[in-house]
Write a protein that holds these residues in place. Structure first.
Motif, PDB file in Angstrom:
ATOM      1  N   MET A  97     -46.261   0.942  26.786  1.00  0.00           N
ATOM      2  CA  MET A  97     -47.332   1.374  27.675  1.00  0.00           C
ATOM      3  C   MET A  97     -48.476   1.916  26.827  1.00  0.00           C
ATOM      4  SD  MET A  97     -48.102   4.808  28.767  1.00  0.00           S
ATOM      5  CE  MET A  97     -49.748   5.162  29.285  1.00  0.00           C
ATOM      6  N   GLN A 121     -35.772   2.792  30.862  1.00  0.00           N
ATOM      7  CA  GLN A 121     -35.352   2.999  32.242  1.00  0.00           C
ATOM      8  C   GLN A 121     -33.919   2.497  32.395  1.00  0.00           C
ATOM      9  OE1 GLN A 121     -37.562   1.046  35.452  1.00  0.00           O
ATOM     10  NE2 GLN A 121     -37.190   2.806  36.777  1.00  0.00           N
ATOM     11  N   TYR A 171     -39.976  -0.432  28.242  1.00  0.00           N
ATOM     12  CA  TYR A 171     -41.385  -0.757  28.485  1.00  0.00           C
ATOM     13  C   TYR A 171     -42.268  -0.141  27.410  1.00  0.00           C
ATOM     14  CZ  TYR A 171     -39.932  -1.735  33.337  1.00  0.00           C
ATOM     15  OH  TYR A 171     -39.324  -2.228  34.472  1.00  0.00           O
ATOM     16  N   PHE A 188     -40.938   3.533  26.771  1.00  0.00           N
ATOM     17  CA  PHE A 188     -40.130   4.163  27.806  1.00  0.00           C
ATOM     18  C   PHE A 188     -38.829   3.388  27.982  1.00  0.00           C
ATOM     19  CE2 PHE A 188     -43.132   7.224  29.487  1.00  0.00           C
ATOM     20  CZ  PHE A 188     -44.347   6.708  29.051  1.00  0.00           C
ATOM     21  N   SER A 235     -35.095   7.066  36.846  1.00  0.00           N
ATOM     22  CA  SER A 235     -36.526   7.082  36.568  1.00  0.00           C
ATOM     23  C   SER A 235     -36.738   6.762  35.092  1.00  0.00           C
ATOM     24  CB  SER A 235     -37.105   8.459  36.877  1.00  0.00           C
ATOM     25  OG  SER A 235     -36.909   8.811  38.229  1.00  0.00           O
ATOM     26  N   PRO A 236     -37.927   6.285  34.754  1.00  0.00           N
ATOM     27  CA  PRO A 236     -38.223   6.053  33.325  1.00  0.00           C
ATOM     28  C   PRO A 236     -38.185   7.359  32.539  1.00  0.00           C
ATOM     29  CG  PRO A 236     -39.789   4.890  34.721  1.00  0.00           C
ATOM     30  CD  PRO A 236     -39.026   5.823  35.618  1.00  0.00           C
ATOM     31  N   SER A 274     -50.090  10.051  27.977  1.00  0.00           N
ATOM     32  CA  SER A 274     -48.854   9.362  28.332  1.00  0.00           C
ATOM     33  C   SER A 274     -48.180  10.183  29.413  1.00  0.00           C
ATOM     34  CB  SER A 274     -47.970   9.249  27.075  1.00  0.00           C
ATOM     35  OG  SER A 274     -46.733   8.654  27.368  1.00  0.00           O
ATOM     36  N   PHE A 275     -46.942   9.826  29.742  1.00  0.00           N
ATOM     37  CA  PHE A 275     -46.192  10.552  30.769  1.00  0.00           C
ATOM     38  C   PHE A 275     -44.943  11.139  30.131  1.00  0.00           C
ATOM     39  CE2 PHE A 275     -48.829   7.921  33.338  1.00  0.00           C
ATOM     40  CZ  PHE A 275     -48.633   6.588  32.960  1.00  0.00           C
ATOM     41  N   ASP A 276     -44.843  12.476  30.086  1.00  0.00           N
ATOM     42  CA  ASP A 276     -43.658  13.030  29.446  1.00  0.00           C
ATOM     43  C   ASP A 276     -42.568  13.427  30.435  1.00  0.00           C
ATOM     44  OD1 ASP A 276     -44.783  16.459  28.655  1.00  0.00           O
ATOM     45  OD2 ASP A 276     -45.121  15.195  30.420  1.00  0.00           O
ATOM     46  N   TYR A 319     -43.703   7.058  41.727  1.00  0.00           N
ATOM     47  CA  TYR A 319     -43.296   8.160  40.870  1.00  0.00           C
ATOM     48  C   TYR A 319     -44.478   9.078  40.594  1.00  0.00           C
ATOM     49  CZ  TYR A 319     -39.181   5.354  39.545  1.00  0.00           C
ATOM     50  OH  TYR A 319     -38.015   4.627  39.542  1.00  0.00           O
ATOM     51  N   TRP A 329     -41.130  12.591  34.609  1.00  0.00           N
ATOM     52  CA  TRP A 329     -41.240  11.784  35.812  1.00  0.00           C
ATOM     53  C   TRP A 329     -40.392  12.422  36.919  1.00  0.00           C
ATOM     54  CZ3 TRP A 329     -43.001   6.331  35.620  1.00  0.00           C
ATOM     55  CH2 TRP A 329     -43.471   5.943  34.355  1.00  0.00           C
ATOM     56  N   GLY A 330     -40.816  12.204  38.148  1.00  0.00           N
ATOM     57  CA  GLY A 330     -39.973  12.579  39.276  1.00  0.00           C
ATOM     58  C   GLY A 330     -38.932  11.504  39.545  1.00  0.00           C
ATOM     59  N   GLN A 331     -38.185  11.697  40.617  1.00  0.00           N
ATOM     60  CA  GLN A 331     -37.131  10.733  40.962  1.00  0.00           C
ATOM     61  C   GLN A 331     -37.670   9.567  41.787  1.00  0.00           C
ATOM     62  OE1 GLN A 331     -37.741  13.380  42.747  1.00  0.00           O
ATOM     63  NE2 GLN A 331     -37.629  12.649  44.884  1.00  0.00           N
ATOM     64  N   TYR A 355     -44.029   8.441  21.627  1.00  0.00           N
ATOM     65  CA  TYR A 355     -45.445   8.510  21.956  1.00  0.00           C
ATOM     66  C   TYR A 355     -46.276   8.356  20.687  1.00  0.00           C
ATOM     67  CZ  TYR A 355     -44.973  13.406  20.516  1.00  0.00           C
ATOM     68  OH  TYR A 355     -44.718  14.561  19.810  1.00  0.00           O
ATOM     69  N   ARG A 387     -39.553   8.820  28.633  1.00  0.00           N
ATOM     70  CA  ARG A 387     -40.304   8.480  27.431  1.00  0.00           C
ATOM     71  C   ARG A 387     -39.434   8.671  26.199  1.00  0.00           C
ATOM     72  NH1 ARG A 387     -45.866  11.541  26.109  1.00  0.00           N
ATOM     73  NH2 ARG A 387     -44.397  13.090  25.305  1.00  0.00           N
ATOM     74  N   MET A 398     -50.195  13.915  25.946  1.00  0.00           N
ATOM     75  CA  MET A 398     -50.501  13.003  24.830  1.00  0.00           C
ATOM     76  C   MET A 398     -50.949  11.641  25.352  1.00  0.00           C
ATOM     77  SD  MET A 398     -50.096  14.557  21.959  1.00  0.00           S
ATOM     78  CE  MET A 398     -49.322  16.030  21.283  1.00  0.00           C
ATOM     79  N   LEU A 446     -43.334  -1.541  35.896  1.00  0.00           N
ATOM     80  CA  LEU A 446     -44.087  -0.328  36.205  1.00  0.00           C
ATOM     81  C   LEU A 446     -45.581  -0.602  36.246  1.00  0.00           C
ATOM     82  CD1 LEU A 446     -42.076   1.923  33.746  1.00  0.00           C
ATOM     83  CD2 LEU A 446     -41.935   2.016  36.244  1.00  0.00           C
ATOM     84  N   ASN A 448     -46.920   3.909  23.702  1.00  0.00           N
ATOM     85  CA  ASN A 448     -45.708   4.646  24.030  1.00  0.00           C
ATOM     86  C   ASN A 448     -44.590   3.690  24.406  1.00  0.00           C
ATOM     87  OD1 ASN A 448     -47.254   7.436  24.493  1.00  0.00           O
ATOM     88  ND2 ASN A 448     -48.361   5.835  25.590  1.00  0.00           N
TER      89      ASN A 448
END
Lengths: 117, 112
Positions: free
Chosen positions: B94, B43, B92, B41, B48-49, A103-105, A95, A107-109, B54, B51, A101, A45, B39
């Motif tokens: 991050m 997958q 992962y 993740f 998709s990944p 970060s990414f909580d 994506y 995600w899309g497909q 955090y 989380r 926070m 990623l 964080n």
């Protein structure tokens, strides 16, 4: 529930352009920063770009600076990634991700962009 | 840029046994606000990944408590207390402390 739906991917020649869209629902879009993250085929990623809730500040990874532009339309709950001067190494699944926070909580497909002659 | 180095890159595991993944950063991940934005993740194949954790050790909603995170500064660990079949995938780390945000290379977890 939170949903992020990307669209706009496809096949483009090197040097070409493409615009990706991400339609958001299930949360107050205008209150959150948004990101684009990509994943080359079979690879890891890579964070690409971030835009603040009001669109006032945008940050990019060095490899796309000057070529990609992130934007958003809070009235349409949608963010965009305009990609110009595309290179073969931009080939990836892109994506859309919601910020939380630092970060990414969510995600899309993902949407696949293939840059090839 | 903060380079995150994960080890191992491949982790064959036995169902029901613990597993651990290390993530080391080239610079401290303590933010000026004193938080550490590290964080983890997951997958799964074809997905998709998602989380898991955090700020080092906070589990996201719906994440089983067999997943835990620890560490500080530059050294961090993801632990799975008892591996289940659904845990197969790539993990992962991050960091969101320093721009540009960066990911580790990923650790592929598979069942022996």
């Amino acid at each position: 529930q939170v949903q992020l739906v990307e669209s706009g991917g496809g096949v483009v020649q090197p040097g070409g352009s493409l615009r990706l869209s991400c339609a958001a629902s299930g949360f107050t879009f205008r209150s959150y920063g948004m990101h684009w993250v990509r994943q080359a085929p079979g690879k890891g990623l890579e964070w690409v770009a971030f835009i603040r809730p009001d669109g006032g500040n945008k940050i990019y990874v060095d490899s796309v600076k000057g070529r990609f532009t992130i934007s958003r339309d809070n009235s349409k709950n949608t963010q965009y990634l305009q990609m110009n001067s595309l290179r073969v190494d931009d080939t990836a699944v892109y994506y859309c991700a919601k910020d939380n926070m630092w970060s990414f909580d969510y995600w899309g497909q993902g949407t696949l962009v293939t840059v090839s002659s | 840029d903060a380079v995150l180095t994960q080890s191992p890159l491949s982790l064959p595991v036995t169902l029901g046994l613990p597993a651990s993944i290390s993530c080391r950063s080239s610079q401290s991940l303590v933010h000026s606000d004193r938080n550490t934005y590290l964080n983890w993740f997951q997958q799964r194949p074809g997905q998709s990944p998602r989380r898991l954790l955090y700020k080092v050790s906070n589990r996201d909603s719906g994440v089983p408590d067999r997943f835990s995170g620890s560490g500080s500064g530059t050294d961090f660990t993801l632990k799975i207390s008892r591996v289940e079949a659904e845990d197969v995938g790539v993990y992962y780390c991050m960091q969101g402390t320093h721009w540009p945000w960066t990911f580790g290379q990923g650790t592929k977890v598979e069942i022996k």
